[in-house]
Motif scaffolding. Sequence first.
Motif, PDB file in Angstrom:
ATOM      1  N   UNK A 126       3.250   5.030  -3.611  1.00  0.00           N
ATOM      2  CA  UNK A 126       2.119   5.658  -4.698  1.00  0.00           C
ATOM      3  C   UNK A 126       1.127   3.703  -4.719  1.00  0.00           C
ATOM      4  N   UNK A 127       1.984   3.005  -4.348  1.00  0.00           N
ATOM      5  CA  UNK A 127       1.141   1.607  -4.359  1.00  0.00           C
ATOM      6  C   UNK A 127       1.438   0.467  -3.968  1.00  0.00           C
ATOM      7  N   UNK A 128       0.994  -0.633  -3.980  1.00  0.00           N
ATOM      8  CA  UNK A 128       1.848  -1.561  -3.121  1.00  0.00           C
ATOM      9  C   UNK A 128       2.931  -2.319  -3.193  1.00  0.00           C
ATOM     10  N   UNK A 129       2.924  -2.434  -4.603  1.00  0.00           N
ATOM     11  CA  UNK A 129       3.910  -2.739  -5.375  1.00  0.00           C
ATOM     12  C   UNK A 129       5.707  -2.289  -4.722  1.00  0.00           C
ATOM     13  N   UNK A 130       5.214  -0.585  -4.537  1.00  0.00           N
ATOM     14  CA  UNK A 130       6.368   0.343  -4.668  1.00  0.00           C
ATOM     15  C   UNK A 130       6.138   0.774  -2.045  1.00  0.00           C
ATOM     16  N   UNK A 131       5.743  -0.244  -1.788  1.00  0.00           N
ATOM     17  CA  UNK A 131       5.466  -0.774  -0.384  1.00  0.00           C
ATOM     18  C   UNK A 131       6.233  -1.766  -0.522  1.00  0.00           C
ATOM     19  N   UNK A 132       6.045  -2.785  -0.734  1.00  0.00           N
ATOM     20  CA  UNK A 132       6.456  -3.818  -0.538  1.00  0.00           C
ATOM     21  C   UNK A 132       8.536  -4.231  -0.732  1.00  0.00           C
ATOM     22  N   UNK A 133       8.311  -2.651  -1.747  1.00  0.00           N
ATOM     23  CA  UNK A 133       9.688  -3.022  -2.603  1.00  0.00           C
ATOM     24  C   UNK A 133      10.620  -2.597  -2.136  1.00  0.00           C
ATOM     25  N   UNK A 134      10.219  -1.619  -1.266  1.00  0.00           N
ATOM     26  CA  UNK A 134      10.678  -0.666  -0.195  1.00  0.00           C
ATOM     27  C   UNK A 134      10.866  -0.952   1.281  1.00  0.00           C
TER      28      UNK A 134
END
Length: 301
Positions: free
Chosen positions: A48-56
């Motif tokens: 849902x966000x770039x932060x969520x993408x990087x965390x995954x």
Amino acid sequence: MDLGMVGLGRMGANMAERLVRGGHRVVGFDPGPAAREQAVARGIEAAASLRELVAALPAPRTVWLMVPAGAVVDSTLAELLPLLAPGDSVVDGGNSNYKDTMRRAAQLAGHGLHYVDSGTSGGVWGLKEGYSLMIGGDEAAVERLRPIFETLAPAADRGWGRVGPSGAGHFTKMVHNGIEYGLMQAYAEGFAIMGHKADFGLDLHQIAEIWRHGSVVRSWLLDLSSDALAKNPSLDGIAPYVEDSGEGRWTVAEAIDLNVSAPVITASLLERLRSRDKDSFADKLLAAMRNEFGGHAIRKE
């Protein structure tokens, strides 16, 4: 191999799906909810966000950008930068200007990040046929990403390669697109000449099919021209208006900077610009000059 894909438009989503089919895990982000939903239907995990993408993504992370060239790349990098860690890699697979790429690579290197530019060709057919990838960047960083490039390319041993340092991939893709302009213009002009030879009644699709086999002018562009003529022989409903995405302009500018003569690419770019002038002042003035010096008739609007 795990990968983050930023930008799930047609090209980005197709590339992500090809990677998923090749056994890679892809986490994708796009600001449009509909694009994210469509990506999930194609086997791509959505963030849902770039932060969520990087965390995954597990470290060292790889984030592939498929966003419009220019300010959007810079704003995306500005948002990504505080989320990434030394050793992570960012790949720009769009049509960025190579000078911007060199600037960005230097900026990210200062943070311990690898910036790889991948000039990407293949269009809507890439999902099925594979993509031609012209890659610039640090050798070690490119080698670490080899499994991704091998999956996206037509085959592991062809259609892709590291062509030089940061910026070289986008520079090569720029010239590739300039050549494409010239090839397309030559086909267009040749078929226009044949189409105007009314007394022969030439079947342009038939001729394209003949040329596709054994001819020295056979190519994928000719294949696509043949398909277009089969679907719409007279090209009804298509406006004579041709866009350009920038690479042709950059190629011509680079040729001038390097003192290289490139008349075909330059002329093909100018023809695209001309196609957009629906009320040509230049042509009106030409007609007026002919009338002034020779009394030639002027056709009224």
